[in-house]
Design an enzyme around this catalytic site. Structure first.
Site, PDB file in Angstrom:
ATOM      1  CG  HIS A 256      -5.675   1.003  -4.276  1.00  0.00           C
ATOM      2  ND1 HIS A 256      -5.114   0.648  -3.065  1.00  0.00           N
ATOM      3  CD2 HIS A 256      -6.847   0.315  -4.348  1.00  0.00           C
ATOM      4  CE1 HIS A 256      -5.917  -0.196  -2.434  1.00  0.00           C
ATOM      5  NE2 HIS A 256      -6.961  -0.418  -3.199  1.00  0.00           N
TER       6      HIS A 256
ATOM      7  NE  ARG B 108      -3.138  -3.254  -1.581  1.00  0.00           N
ATOM      8  CZ  ARG B 108      -2.604  -4.076  -0.686  1.00  0.00           C
ATOM      9  NH1 ARG B 108      -1.297  -4.275  -0.689  1.00  0.00           N
ATOM     10  NH2 ARG B 108      -3.350  -4.695   0.200  1.00  0.00           N
TER      11      ARG B 108
ATOM     12  CG  HIS C 111      -5.935  -8.554   1.427  1.00  0.00           C
ATOM     13  ND1 HIS C 111      -6.072  -8.865   0.101  1.00  0.00           N
ATOM     14  CD2 HIS C 111      -5.905  -7.196   1.492  1.00  0.00           C
ATOM     15  CE1 HIS C 111      -6.143  -7.749  -0.607  1.00  0.00           C
ATOM     16  NE2 HIS C 111      -6.043  -6.730   0.217  1.00  0.00           N
TER      17      HIS C 111
ATOM     18  CE1 TYR D  42      -6.988  -3.780  -2.939  1.00  0.00           C
ATOM     19  CE2 TYR D  42      -5.236  -5.027  -4.000  1.00  0.00           C
ATOM     20  CZ  TYR D  42      -5.701  -3.862  -3.427  1.00  0.00           C
ATOM     21  OH  TYR D  42      -4.873  -2.781  -3.342  1.00  0.00           O
TER      22      TYR D  42
ATOM     23  CE  LYS E 206      -6.333  -0.953   4.962  1.00  0.00           C
ATOM     24  NZ  LYS E 206      -7.671  -1.238   4.416  1.00  0.00           N
TER      25      LYS E 206
ATOM     26  NE  ARG F  62      -3.510  -2.251   2.842  1.00  0.00           N
ATOM     27  CZ  ARG F  62      -3.216  -3.396   3.452  1.00  0.00           C
ATOM     28  NH1 ARG F  62      -1.991  -3.572   3.977  1.00  0.00           N
ATOM     29  NH2 ARG F  62      -4.103  -4.357   3.560  1.00  0.00           N
TER      30      ARG F  62
END
Length: 299
Positions: free
Chosen positions: A245, A248, A271, A280, A176, A152
């Site tokens: 993005h 990615r 993820h 995704y 994250k 990211r």
């Protein structure tokens, strides 16, 4: 009431749920929007709150034309809040628990094909050779890293010098919720990093640089806006309008097309759920056709 509530909720999101700053900002923005709607409805105490008031807020948002995915995120956000508020005595019961979450539309993301990705990188490489300025060397390295790892943009901005492991050709990435993972990186990207560090990074360094890998023109850790501008500019070489993005998405798609299994891609992308990776990424028609011909007895 609102100030104390927001402060306590922010602490919960940061300390208990360990969310990123961007995620916390999103949750708090949604809560502030909801609290303003309560004021318009004349609700001054939480014990007056009913499920219809929450639905009224969501309906009001829908009339403004927000996207289906945005509305879904708002529902998830308010459900998280009412769950916390009920557990901490702000509400008598978890009013949002029965709110239905609409299934988002699954749209295939825009991606580069392999040749287009090579063209973008070759364009940056030639620019860095013809004009080996610190900015050109840095920009080549950061785009190589974004495409070569699929990380990211926030993760790229958070990289430090010590996160680069040249022995194993990997990056130590914090994703994250501050979750740490090790991501493989290709030789071209590693060479670009080393070239940037050896011949460009020192030109940006000042007292604010610390150990940040990628630096902005003022010597501070590079920010996401700058990275997006670099990527958008680089995409002009193939006539695409795509940010980090999109790189990615492209990296994930090319991994799958090259034979990587879904769980490997999940680990690389960071993820928590395999379902997220399935949404995704997408598989090209060519790969589907190839797999079909190889596997089906009547192909």
């Amino acid at each position: 009431m609102s100030a104390a509530l927001i402060t306590q909720y922010q602490e919960h999101l940061a300390l208990v749920r360990n969310l990123s700053d961007n995620s916390i900002k999103g949750y708090v923005t949604d809560l502030e929007s909801f609290l303003k709607h309560m004021e318009k409805l004349g609700i001054v105490e939480f014990n007056q709150l009913e499920i219809e008031h929450i639905r009224s807020w969501l309906a009001n948002l829908q009339t403004t034309g927000v996207a289906r995915a945005t509305l879904t995120r708002r529902i998830v956000s308010i459900r998280a809040f009412t769950n916390w508020a009920a557990a901490n005595g702000w509400l008598n019961s978890d009013l949002g628990a029965n709110l239905a979450i609409p299934k988002p539309h699954k749209t295939l993301p825009e991606v580069l094909n392999v040749d287009e990705a090579a063209t973008v990188l070759k364009s940056l490489e030639l620019k860095a050779i013809e004009e080996p300025t610190p900015i050109n060397l840095r920009d080549l390295a950061l785009v190589e890293v974004l495409y070569g790892t699929g990380i990211r943009v926030s993760e790229l901005c958070g990289l430090n010098l010590e996160d680069v492991d040249r022995t194993r050709n990997t990056l130590n990435v914090y994703g994250k919720g501050d979750k740490q993972r090790v991501v493989p990186i290709g030789i071209p990207a590693m060479k670009s990093i080393d070239n940037y560090i050896s011949n460009a990074r020192s030109e940006f360094i000042n007292d604010n640089s610390a150990q940040a890998l990628f630096l902005g023109s003022r010597g501070k850790r590079i920010d996401q806006r700058t990275v997006r501008e670099v990527v958008y500019e680089a995409m002009k070489s193939v006539g695409a309008k795509m940010g980090p993005h999109g790189l990615r998405h492209s990296a994930a798609t090319h991994l799958l097309e090259g034979g990587a299994d879904l769980r490997t891609v999940q680990e690389i992308l960071g993820h928590a759920s395999l379902a997220t990776t399935q949404i995704y990424t997408h598989v090209s028609p060519e790969r589907l056709q190839s797999a079909y011909k190889q596997a089906h007895p009547r192909a």
